[in-house]
Scaffold this motif. Structure first.
Motif, PDB file in Angstrom:
ATOM      1  N   ALA A 410      94.194 108.770 -46.866  1.00  0.00           N
ATOM      2  CA  ALA A 410      94.290 108.331 -45.680  1.00  0.00           C
ATOM      3  C   ALA A 410      93.139 107.709 -45.251  1.00  0.00           C
ATOM      4  CB  ALA A 410      94.534 109.020 -44.513  1.00  0.00           C
ATOM      5  N   LEU A 411      91.806 108.967 -46.266  1.00  0.00           N
ATOM      6  CA  LEU A 411      90.306 108.642 -46.051  1.00  0.00           C
ATOM      7  C   LEU A 411      90.018 107.590 -47.012  1.00  0.00           C
ATOM      8  CD1 LEU A 411      88.053 109.535 -44.364  1.00  0.00           C
ATOM      9  CD2 LEU A 411      87.364 111.675 -46.647  1.00  0.00           C
ATOM     10  N   ALA A 412      90.439 107.713 -48.801  1.00  0.00           N
ATOM     11  CA  ALA A 412      90.209 106.990 -49.303  1.00  0.00           C
ATOM     12  C   ALA A 412      90.298 105.777 -48.897  1.00  0.00           C
ATOM     13  CB  ALA A 412      91.017 106.785 -51.147  1.00  0.00           C
ATOM     14  N   ALA A 413      91.518 105.740 -48.111  1.00  0.00           N
ATOM     15  CA  ALA A 413      91.864 103.691 -48.069  1.00  0.00           C
ATOM     16  C   ALA A 413      91.058 103.428 -46.378  1.00  0.00           C
ATOM     17  CB  ALA A 413      93.552 103.551 -47.147  1.00  0.00           C
ATOM     18  N   PHE A 414      90.732 104.526 -46.157  1.00  0.00           N
ATOM     19  CA  PHE A 414      89.600 103.782 -44.738  1.00  0.00           C
ATOM     20  C   PHE A 414      88.581 103.460 -45.184  1.00  0.00           C
ATOM     21  CE2 PHE A 414      86.945 104.985 -41.248  1.00  0.00           C
ATOM     22  CZ  PHE A 414      86.947 103.425 -40.372  1.00  0.00           C
ATOM     23  N   LEU A 415      87.672 104.536 -46.029  1.00  0.00           N
ATOM     24  CA  LEU A 415      86.700 104.391 -46.827  1.00  0.00           C
ATOM     25  C   LEU A 415      86.633 102.892 -47.362  1.00  0.00           C
ATOM     26  CD1 LEU A 415      85.826 107.542 -47.616  1.00  0.00           C
ATOM     27  CD2 LEU A 415      84.938 106.872 -45.613  1.00  0.00           C
ATOM     28  N   SER A 416      87.530 103.082 -47.674  1.00  0.00           N
ATOM     29  CA  SER A 416      87.773 101.191 -48.681  1.00  0.00           C
ATOM     30  C   SER A 416      87.824  99.938 -47.796  1.00  0.00           C
ATOM     31  CB  SER A 416      88.589 101.407 -49.820  1.00  0.00           C
ATOM     32  OG  SER A 416      88.419 102.756 -50.675  1.00  0.00           O
ATOM     33  N   LEU A 417      87.797 100.353 -46.477  1.00  0.00           N
ATOM     34  CA  LEU A 417      87.682  99.138 -46.131  1.00  0.00           C
ATOM     35  C   LEU A 417      86.806  97.788 -45.865  1.00  0.00           C
ATOM     36  CD1 LEU A 417      88.980 100.201 -42.403  1.00  0.00           C
ATOM     37  CD2 LEU A 417      90.095  98.840 -43.502  1.00  0.00           C
ATOM     38  N   ASP A 418      87.211  96.656 -46.249  1.00  0.00           N
ATOM     39  CA  ASP A 418      86.953  95.832 -46.855  1.00  0.00           C
ATOM     40  C   ASP A 418      86.744  94.703 -45.261  1.00  0.00           C
ATOM     41  OD1 ASP A 418      85.211  93.824 -47.668  1.00  0.00           O
ATOM     42  OD2 ASP A 418      86.747  93.041 -48.951  1.00  0.00           O
ATOM     43  N   ALA A 419      85.886  94.890 -44.808  1.00  0.00           N
ATOM     44  CA  ALA A 419      86.151  94.024 -43.204  1.00  0.00           C
ATOM     45  C   ALA A 419      84.123  93.345 -43.364  1.00  0.00           C
ATOM     46  CB  ALA A 419      86.802  94.000 -42.437  1.00  0.00           C
ATOM     47  N   SER A 420      84.211  92.728 -42.390  1.00  0.00           N
ATOM     48  CA  SER A 420      82.574  92.280 -42.283  1.00  0.00           C
ATOM     49  C   SER A 420      82.666  92.834 -40.430  1.00  0.00           C
ATOM     50  CB  SER A 420      82.380  90.406 -42.238  1.00  0.00           C
ATOM     51  OG  SER A 420      83.282  90.212 -41.043  1.00  0.00           O
ATOM     52  N   LEU A 421      81.220  92.916 -40.193  1.00  0.00           N
ATOM     53  CA  LEU A 421      80.554  93.386 -39.030  1.00  0.00           C
ATOM     54  C   LEU A 421      81.619  92.249 -37.714  1.00  0.00           C
ATOM     55  CD1 LEU A 421      78.877  95.673 -37.504  1.00  0.00           C
ATOM     56  CD2 LEU A 421      76.724  93.549 -37.982  1.00  0.00           C
ATOM     57  N   ASP A 422      81.112  90.924 -37.884  1.00  0.00           N
ATOM     58  CA  ASP A 422      81.999  90.736 -37.574  1.00  0.00           C
ATOM     59  C   ASP A 422      83.534  90.258 -37.162  1.00  0.00           C
ATOM     60  OD1 ASP A 422      79.229  88.901 -36.572  1.00  0.00           O
ATOM     61  OD2 ASP A 422      80.242  87.188 -37.936  1.00  0.00           O
ATOM     62  N   GLU A 423      84.289  91.173 -38.541  1.00  0.00           N
ATOM     63  CA  GLU A 423      85.638  91.373 -38.081  1.00  0.00           C
ATOM     64  C   GLU A 423      85.977  92.852 -36.970  1.00  0.00           C
ATOM     65  OE1 GLU A 423      88.421  89.559 -41.644  1.00  0.00           O
ATOM     66  OE2 GLU A 423      86.161  91.123 -42.136  1.00  0.00           O
ATOM     67  N   TRP A 424      84.318  93.379 -37.558  1.00  0.00           N
ATOM     68  CA  TRP A 424      85.318  94.615 -36.737  1.00  0.00           C
ATOM     69  C   TRP A 424      84.394  94.746 -34.844  1.00  0.00           C
ATOM     70  CZ3 TRP A 424      85.110 100.393 -37.480  1.00  0.00           C
ATOM     71  CH2 TRP A 424      85.692 100.610 -39.337  1.00  0.00           C
ATOM     72  N   GLN A 425      83.774  93.497 -34.870  1.00  0.00           N
ATOM     73  CA  GLN A 425      83.501  93.360 -33.057  1.00  0.00           C
ATOM     74  C   GLN A 425      84.342  92.645 -32.528  1.00  0.00           C
ATOM     75  OE1 GLN A 425      81.266  95.336 -32.318  1.00  0.00           O
ATOM     76  NE2 GLN A 425      80.827  94.897 -34.614  1.00  0.00           N
ATOM     77  N   ASN A 426      85.803  91.756 -33.426  1.00  0.00           N
ATOM     78  CA  ASN A 426      86.952  91.422 -32.839  1.00  0.00           C
ATOM     79  C   ASN A 426      87.982  92.147 -32.391  1.00  0.00           C
ATOM     80  OD1 ASN A 426      89.179  89.924 -32.251  1.00  0.00           O
ATOM     81  ND2 ASN A 426      88.388  88.545 -34.286  1.00  0.00           N
ATOM     82  N   PRO A 427      88.783  91.928 -30.840  1.00  0.00           N
ATOM     83  CA  PRO A 427      89.168  92.998 -30.640  1.00  0.00           C
ATOM     84  C   PRO A 427      90.449  93.307 -30.788  1.00  0.00           C
ATOM     85  CG  PRO A 427      88.839  91.780 -28.783  1.00  0.00           C
ATOM     86  CD  PRO A 427      87.524  91.318 -29.997  1.00  0.00           C
ATOM     87  N   LEU A 428      90.466  91.684 -31.931  1.00  0.00           N
ATOM     88  CA  LEU A 428      91.817  92.112 -33.075  1.00  0.00           C
ATOM     89  C   LEU A 428      92.330  93.668 -34.396  1.00  0.00           C
ATOM     90  CD1 LEU A 428      92.739  88.111 -33.267  1.00  0.00           C
ATOM     91  CD2 LEU A 428      94.169  90.334 -31.618  1.00  0.00           C
ATOM     92  N   PHE A 429      90.805  93.393 -34.205  1.00  0.00           N
ATOM     93  CA  PHE A 429      90.889  94.529 -35.182  1.00  0.00           C
ATOM     94  C   PHE A 429      90.885  96.344 -35.142  1.00  0.00           C
ATOM     95  CE2 PHE A 429      87.540  97.184 -38.214  1.00  0.00           C
ATOM     96  CZ  PHE A 429      87.984  96.598 -39.542  1.00  0.00           C
ATOM     97  N   ALA A 430      91.660  95.603 -33.398  1.00  0.00           N
ATOM     98  CA  ALA A 430      91.503  97.277 -33.311  1.00  0.00           C
ATOM     99  C   ALA A 430      92.465  97.401 -33.244  1.00  0.00           C
ATOM    100  CB  ALA A 430      91.278  97.518 -31.403  1.00  0.00           C
ATOM    101  N   VAL A 431      93.897  96.814 -33.598  1.00  0.00           N
ATOM    102  CA  VAL A 431      95.506  97.287 -34.119  1.00  0.00           C
ATOM    103  C   VAL A 431      94.815  97.134 -35.851  1.00  0.00           C
ATOM    104  CG1 VAL A 431      96.974  95.836 -35.242  1.00  0.00           C
ATOM    105  CG2 VAL A 431      95.870  95.415 -33.273  1.00  0.00           C
TER     106      VAL A 431
END
Length: 497
Positions: A410-431
């Protein structure tokens, strides 16, 4: 050589495999036994997580050497007693000289670089400290190039380092479990609290990492067990998990650390300004935006305030201060014999007197391990001691035993998340974050529970605040863009009169 190449290829394959950002898909691909969707080789996910962490750290250090090469200077600020002014080289952070705030600087100064000892001879220095500091800086610049200076804060760290330095290796192991280099996490604790568990700031921030009370109370509500903010060993996992999440968002420890100090919206504005200035990645964007803000504040604090708001001089220095104090963490661990910390989750409220009687430790020693303990350890909270004592509850010292493959996956997959800062700010990224929160919770581990708790905290932040809307407006506002362009012109005119 062939073996080395094959090993390198295997690591690359692991990273590519784990780098898929869909947490639900990765969990779904696990077998019915619940095994993580990672290569079957033991430790593969742990190695991938470590690789990702070290890669980020090395890129951050390279960025510091390029944009803020003076960062090693800050190690001296926390080791020299208060009442002194320190001067160093802005080109490499080397300490040059130390002067007492009171007294004759030409006579009482200590020269780390003896070649500069004659700089003040025959010089009439101003009586006012601020003016004297500036005058000496100018004199040193003539001989040593660009200079950085600051007042010493040794008393902020010294008494607590003397009391707690033997626990640093254990706290460091906690940070490492969440993908945060021990020296980075503990250096932040030095800057925030001087390692003092009961630290309170003028704005009432509390504990090891100086959580604002409203935020710590939110974490407490999300946690399935009682967490006491004045225990360093309690705060450390949550500090580490939060830093790991922010670092993943920015793909760098540098703006992640700055966000802890300056706030997410301020740091995001800084990154956007750096992007407009041509920064190629988050590190460049952050440093370029930070320098831009500092330069504009020198012109006029109010005129350009819409571009940086409350991002001030200390905000710009914060990550630099943390990375500089990595050297102090390293020295303290090397110079101090280390002690163990064992954690027990007490099934009932337990008095200090009972702990003292059963452990054979003094009250002072019990409270050294548990600064939050005044009279009783609350039911379902953690008690910390130098040895495990079964009568005080189950062993929850997760940092003292190997993590499960499920957790590392779980940690390795999470640390490897490839998403832009704008994507993180999108409410849909909460999913996506919610999928990871569920994955960490499903590991059934102490560290997984901490990560799940902090992901819940971040999800609340991203979905329940106006952060995304504010940044959207900052990006799209014609007024802000015009102010930005005006600031660029003003700085260019100053640079080329």
């Amino acid at each position: 050589m062939r073996r080395v190449l094959l090993a390198a290829a295997a690591v690359c394959c692991i990273l590519i495999y784990i780098g898929v950002p869909d947490a639900r898909a990765q969990r779904a691909s696990a077998g019915s036994s619940g095994a993580a969707a990672v290569p079957s080789a033991p430790g593969a996910a742990a190695r991938a997580a470590h690789y990702r962490t070290q890669l980020r750290l090395q890129k951050d250090l390279a960025a510091f050497r390029r944009f803020r090469p003076a960062f090693p200077f800050w190690q001296h600020i926390y080791t020299i007693p208060d009442g002194h002014i320190l001067y160093g080289s802005a080109e490499n952070g080397r300490l040059l000289a130390t002067f007492p705030t009171r007294g004759n600087w030409a006579r009482d100064g200590e020269w780390a670089d003896p070649a500069l000892a004659g700089v003040l001879e025959g010089q009439a220095l101003p009586r006012r400290l601020r003016d004297r500091r500036r005058k000496v800086e100018e004199l040193l610049e003539e001989q040593a190039g660009p200079i950085v200076q600051n007042a010493a804060r040794g008393r902020f760290l010294a008494p607590h380092a003397q009391r707690h330095a033997d626990l640093l290796a254990e706290w460091g192991a906690i940070y490492e479990r969440f993908g945060v280099p021990a020296e980075v996490g503990l250096a932040q604790a030095i800057v925030e609290s001087g390692l003092y568990g009961r630290a309170r700031s003028p704005v009432r921030a509390l504990g090891f990492c100086q959580w604002m009370p409203r935020n710590w109370n939110r974490v407490k509500r999300l946690s399935p067990y009682v967490i006491e903010g004045y225990n360093q060993t309690t705060q450390a996992p949550f500090c580490a998990a939060y830093l790991a999440i922010l670092t993943t968002m920015y793909d760098s420890f540098i703006p992640a650390l700055s966000e802890h100090h300056a706030g997410g919206v301020n740091v995001a504005r800084t990154v956007v300004n750096g992007e407009r200035l041509g920064g190629r990645d988050t590190r460049e964007q952050y440093f370029m935006g930070s320098d831009f803000a500092r330069s504009l504040r020198d012109i006029s604090v109010r005129r350009y305030s819409a571009l940086y708001r409350t991002y001030g001089p200390r905000s710009a220095l914060y990550a630099e201060m943390v990375f500089g104090n990595r050297y102090n963490v390293r020295a303290l661990v090397q110079e101090t014999p280390q002690s163990e910390i064992h954690a027990m989750r007490v099934p009932r409220s337990t008095s200090l007197a009972e702990v003292v009687r059963a452990s054979g430790l003094s009250r002072a020693e019990v409270k050294r391990y548990n600064p939050a303990l005044v009279r009783r350890v609350p039911e379902n909270a953690a008690l910390y001691l130098p040895t495990y004592m079964e009568q005080f509850g189950s062993d929850v010292s997760f940092w003292r035993r190997p993590a499960s493959e499920e957790y590392w996956a779980a940690l390795a997959a999470f640390l490897s998340l490839d998403a832009s800062l704008d994507e993180w700010q999108n409410p849909l990224f909460a999913v996506t974050l919610e999928d990871f929160r569920e994955w960490f919770a499903a590991t059934g581990t102490e560290e997984g529970t901490v990560m799940a708790t902090m992901l819940g905290f971040v999800i609340q932040d991203l979905t329940g605040s106006r952060r995304g809307a504010i940044l959207d407006e900052f990006r799209s506002s014609q007024r802000v863009l015009e102010l930005f362009e005006r600031g660029v012109r003003d700085l260019e005119e100053r640079a080329d009169p």
